[in-house]
Write a protein that holds these residues in place. Structure first.
Motif, PDB file in Angstrom:
ATOM      1  N   GLY A  45       0.803  -1.220   0.000  1.00  0.00           N
ATOM      2  CA  GLY A  45       0.000   0.000   0.000  1.00  0.00           C
ATOM      3  C   GLY A  45       0.835   1.270   0.000  1.00  0.00           C
ATOM      4  N   VAL A  46       2.159   1.113   0.156  1.00  0.00           N
ATOM      5  CA  VAL A  46       3.045   2.287   0.160  1.00  0.00           C
ATOM      6  C   VAL A  46       3.960   2.252  -1.066  1.00  0.00           C
ATOM      7  CG1 VAL A  46       4.760   3.599   1.475  1.00  0.00           C
ATOM      8  CG2 VAL A  46       2.984   2.328   2.681  1.00  0.00           C
ATOM      9  N   PHE A  47       4.632   1.102  -1.274  1.00  0.00           N
ATOM     10  CA  PHE A  47       5.510   0.941  -2.436  1.00  0.00           C
ATOM     11  C   PHE A  47       5.080  -0.269  -3.254  1.00  0.00           C
ATOM     12  CE2 PHE A  47       8.561   2.663   0.853  1.00  0.00           C
ATOM     13  CZ  PHE A  47       8.508   3.963   0.377  1.00  0.00           C
ATOM     14  N   VAL A  85      14.116   5.663  -7.313  1.00  0.00           N
ATOM     15  CA  VAL A  85      13.268   4.659  -6.666  1.00  0.00           C
ATOM     16  C   VAL A  85      12.092   5.323  -5.951  1.00  0.00           C
ATOM     17  CG1 VAL A  85      13.200   3.022  -4.736  1.00  0.00           C
ATOM     18  CG2 VAL A  85      15.063   2.915  -6.393  1.00  0.00           C
ATOM     19  N   PHE A  86      12.357   6.391  -5.218  1.00  0.00           N
ATOM     20  CA  PHE A  86      11.312   7.055  -4.437  1.00  0.00           C
ATOM     21  C   PHE A  86      10.707   8.204  -5.237  1.00  0.00           C
ATOM     22  CE2 PHE A  86      14.056   5.118  -1.117  1.00  0.00           C
ATOM     23  CZ  PHE A  86      13.098   4.232  -0.639  1.00  0.00           C
ATOM     24  N   PRO A  87       9.530   8.708  -4.818  1.00  0.00           N
ATOM     25  CA  PRO A  87       8.855   9.762  -5.600  1.00  0.00           C
ATOM     26  C   PRO A  87       9.726  11.006  -5.739  1.00  0.00           C
ATOM     27  CG  PRO A  87       7.423   8.932  -3.843  1.00  0.00           C
ATOM     28  CD  PRO A  87       8.761   8.323  -3.623  1.00  0.00           C
ATOM     29  N   PRO A  88       9.721  11.634  -6.921  1.00  0.00           N
ATOM     30  CA  PRO A  88      10.508  12.855  -7.100  1.00  0.00           C
ATOM     31  C   PRO A  88       9.986  13.987  -6.197  1.00  0.00           C
ATOM     32  CG  PRO A  88       9.126  12.420  -9.019  1.00  0.00           C
ATOM     33  CD  PRO A  88       8.993  11.243  -8.111  1.00  0.00           C
ATOM     34  N   ALA A  89      10.837  14.981  -5.960  1.00  0.00           N
ATOM     35  CA  ALA A  89      10.529  16.039  -4.993  1.00  0.00           C
ATOM     36  C   ALA A  89       9.192  16.712  -5.268  1.00  0.00           C
ATOM     37  CB  ALA A  89      11.657  17.066  -4.988  1.00  0.00           C
ATOM     38  N   GLU A  90       8.910  17.000  -6.543  1.00  0.00           N
ATOM     39  CA  GLU A  90       7.670  17.739  -6.840  1.00  0.00           C
ATOM     40  C   GLU A  90       6.412  16.914  -6.511  1.00  0.00           C
ATOM     41  OE1 GLU A  90      10.042  17.042  -8.999  1.00  0.00           O
ATOM     42  OE2 GLU A  90       9.260  16.199 -10.871  1.00  0.00           O
ATOM     43  N   VAL A  91       6.548  15.584  -6.693  1.00  0.00           N
ATOM     44  CA  VAL A  91       5.425  14.698  -6.356  1.00  0.00           C
ATOM     45  C   VAL A  91       5.318  14.565  -4.835  1.00  0.00           C
ATOM     46  CG1 VAL A  91       4.527  12.327  -6.529  1.00  0.00           C
ATOM     47  CG2 VAL A  91       5.602  13.419  -8.516  1.00  0.00           C
ATOM     48  N   PHE A  92       6.461  14.336  -4.204  1.00  0.00           N
ATOM     49  CA  PHE A  92       6.492  14.137  -2.752  1.00  0.00           C
ATOM     50  C   PHE A  92       5.961  15.369  -2.016  1.00  0.00           C
ATOM     51  CE2 PHE A  92       8.582  14.260   1.403  1.00  0.00           C
ATOM     52  CZ  PHE A  92       8.309  12.999   1.889  1.00  0.00           C
ATOM     53  N   ASP A  93       6.413  16.563  -2.433  1.00  0.00           N
ATOM     54  CA  ASP A  93       6.022  17.802  -1.742  1.00  0.00           C
ATOM     55  C   ASP A  93       4.528  18.086  -1.855  1.00  0.00           C
ATOM     56  OD1 ASP A  93       8.609  18.093  -1.011  1.00  0.00           O
ATOM     57  OD2 ASP A  93       9.123  19.576  -2.547  1.00  0.00           O
ATOM     58  N   ALA A  94       3.919  17.574  -2.910  1.00  0.00           N
ATOM     59  CA  ALA A  94       2.489  17.830  -3.116  1.00  0.00           C
ATOM     60  C   ALA A  94       1.601  16.887  -2.291  1.00  0.00           C
ATOM     61  CB  ALA A  94       2.148  17.684  -4.602  1.00  0.00           C
ATOM     62  N   LEU A  95       2.218  15.883  -1.670  1.00  0.00           N
ATOM     63  CA  LEU A  95       1.431  14.910  -0.887  1.00  0.00           C
ATOM     64  C   LEU A  95       1.053  15.488   0.472  1.00  0.00           C
ATOM     65  CD1 LEU A  95       3.565  11.696  -1.553  1.00  0.00           C
ATOM     66  CD2 LEU A  95       1.274  12.150  -2.443  1.00  0.00           C
ATOM     67  N   PRO A  96      -0.056  15.018   1.053  1.00  0.00           N
ATOM     68  CA  PRO A  96      -0.405  15.429   2.419  1.00  0.00           C
ATOM     69  C   PRO A  96       0.701  15.007   3.391  1.00  0.00           C
ATOM     70  CG  PRO A  96      -2.177  14.147   1.406  1.00  0.00           C
ATOM     71  CD  PRO A  96      -1.027  14.080   0.475  1.00  0.00           C
ATOM     72  N   GLU A  97       0.769  15.719   4.502  1.00  0.00           N
ATOM     73  CA  GLU A  97       1.865  15.485   5.441  1.00  0.00           C
ATOM     74  C   GLU A  97       1.896  14.045   5.963  1.00  0.00           C
ATOM     75  OE1 GLU A  97       3.662  17.567   9.455  1.00  0.00           O
ATOM     76  OE2 GLU A  97       2.173  18.651   8.274  1.00  0.00           O
ATOM     77  N   ASP A  98       0.709  13.468   6.218  1.00  0.00           N
ATOM     78  CA  ASP A  98       0.701  12.100   6.751  1.00  0.00           C
ATOM     79  C   ASP A  98       1.189  11.089   5.707  1.00  0.00           C
ATOM     80  OD1 ASP A  98      -1.579  12.544   5.233  1.00  0.00           O
ATOM     81  OD2 ASP A  98      -2.799  11.110   6.336  1.00  0.00           O
ATOM     82  N   GLU A  99       0.928  11.370   4.429  1.00  0.00           N
ATOM     83  CA  GLU A  99       1.444  10.503   3.362  1.00  0.00           C
ATOM     84  C   GLU A  99       2.962  10.606   3.278  1.00  0.00           C
ATOM     85  OE1 GLU A  99       0.143   8.250   0.967  1.00  0.00           O
ATOM     86  OE2 GLU A  99      -1.436   8.252   2.468  1.00  0.00           O
ATOM     87  N   GLN A 100       3.459  11.817   3.393  1.00  0.00           N
ATOM     88  CA  GLN A 100       4.914  12.031   3.372  1.00  0.00           C
ATOM     89  C   GLN A 100       5.580  11.261   4.516  1.00  0.00           C
ATOM     90  OE1 GLN A 100       5.656  16.240   3.501  1.00  0.00           O
ATOM     91  NE2 GLN A 100       5.007  16.575   1.389  1.00  0.00           N
ATOM     92  N   MET A 101       4.961  11.357   5.696  1.00  0.00           N
ATOM     93  CA  MET A 101       5.512  10.660   6.866  1.00  0.00           C
ATOM     94  C   MET A 101       5.527   9.154   6.645  1.00  0.00           C
ATOM     95  SD  MET A 101       6.642  12.303   9.476  1.00  0.00           S
ATOM     96  CE  MET A 101       6.443  11.150  10.813  1.00  0.00           C
ATOM     97  N   LYS A 102       4.446   8.649   6.033  1.00  0.00           N
ATOM     98  CA  LYS A 102       4.339   7.212   5.789  1.00  0.00           C
ATOM     99  C   LYS A 102       5.435   6.755   4.824  1.00  0.00           C
ATOM    100  CE  LYS A 102       0.113   5.601   4.863  1.00  0.00           C
ATOM    101  NZ  LYS A 102      -0.992   5.178   3.970  1.00  0.00           N
TER     102      LYS A 102
END
Lengths: 150, 101
Positions: A45-47, A85-102
């Protein structure tokens, strides 16, 4: 998962190891298989499976560089690979804070789980572990490599 | 959720009326609710852990997985369900990629 094992597996059916031999699965294989299954379950559910496999491969190469004298990691390639491997900065920054933490938490746990596993396996049989790494480096299907010449 | 995990959850839920005392007073009612909450929490935790353990076993079970040796990859053993390959007992990303794509 985008694996498509069927065509190759069909060609190998006649070469299947007899079931009796499977009782003697080496400890290093049991450890790798069990920990990889746990990592896959933990990241659900995360990766996706390909991301988990990429983290496994990158941490393997890092563990080889730590454990085997003939290898060194190219830090720039290492960082670049994790960036892919992980989401690029522009995608990551646009996520809600709890998603970023996860993503951050599960990402770090996955890296730690795999790196620890590879290092433990290496410690139990350093010669075998490093010999396999040599074969990996020379393999045509090796995929993204983060090692540099030493 | 698979069957054993559901069974654990169900067992926890079924245990609640037995574990909670009859609510003769308001205080007893509160205690019963607290006990019920703890039991439900424990049942849920057990169910989740059981479910996860079963999932891990489904992904990796060397006893029941089918192992095979690719003819063109000497020293390599691959596992069909786990979709992992090992060269001389060590993980091989290249063989895994070569065999399973």
């Amino acid at each position: 998962m985008t694996f498509s094992p069927v065509p190759r597996i069909l060609g190998f059916v006649v070469l299947a190891v007899p079931a009796a031999a499977q009782a003697d699965v080496p400890l290093s294989v049991e450890i790798d298989g069990s920990v990889s299954a746990y990592a896959e379950s933990m990241t659900e559910g995360v990766f996706d499976a390909q991301t988990v496999l990429a983290v496994k491969s990158l941490t393997y190469q890092k563990a080889v560089a730590i454990s085997c004298a003939a290898f060194v990691v190219d830090d720039a390639k290492f960082q670049e690979s994790f960036g892919l491997v992980f989401p690029p900065a522009e995608v990551f920054d646009a996520l809600p804070e709890d998603e970023q933490m996860k993503i951050q938490t599960v990402g770090l746990l996955t890296i730690g789980t795999f790196l620890g596993m590879h290092l433990a396996v290496a410690e139990a049989d350093k010669d075998g572990f490093c010999a396999n790494a040599e074969a990996e480096r020379d393999a045509p299907q090796a995929g993204p490599m983060i090692w540099m010449a030493k | 959720m698979n069957r054993p995990a559901f069974a654990v959850l169900l067992a926890g839920l079924l245990a609640l009326p037995i574990a909670a005392p009859a609510p003769a007073h308001a205080e007893n009612g509160k205690n019963a609710a607290a006990v019920a909450g703890v039991l439900l929490g424990l049942a849920l935790k057990s169910a989740i852990e059981e479910n996860r353990r079963k999932q891990d076993e489904q992904r990796w079970n060397s006893g029941s997985d089918r192992a095979f040796r690719p003819a063109d990859l000497p020293g390599v053993v691959c596992y069909t369900r786990a979709q992992e390959c090992y060269r001389n007992n060590h993980y091989s990303a290249s063989a895994t990629r070569s065999v399973f794509g």
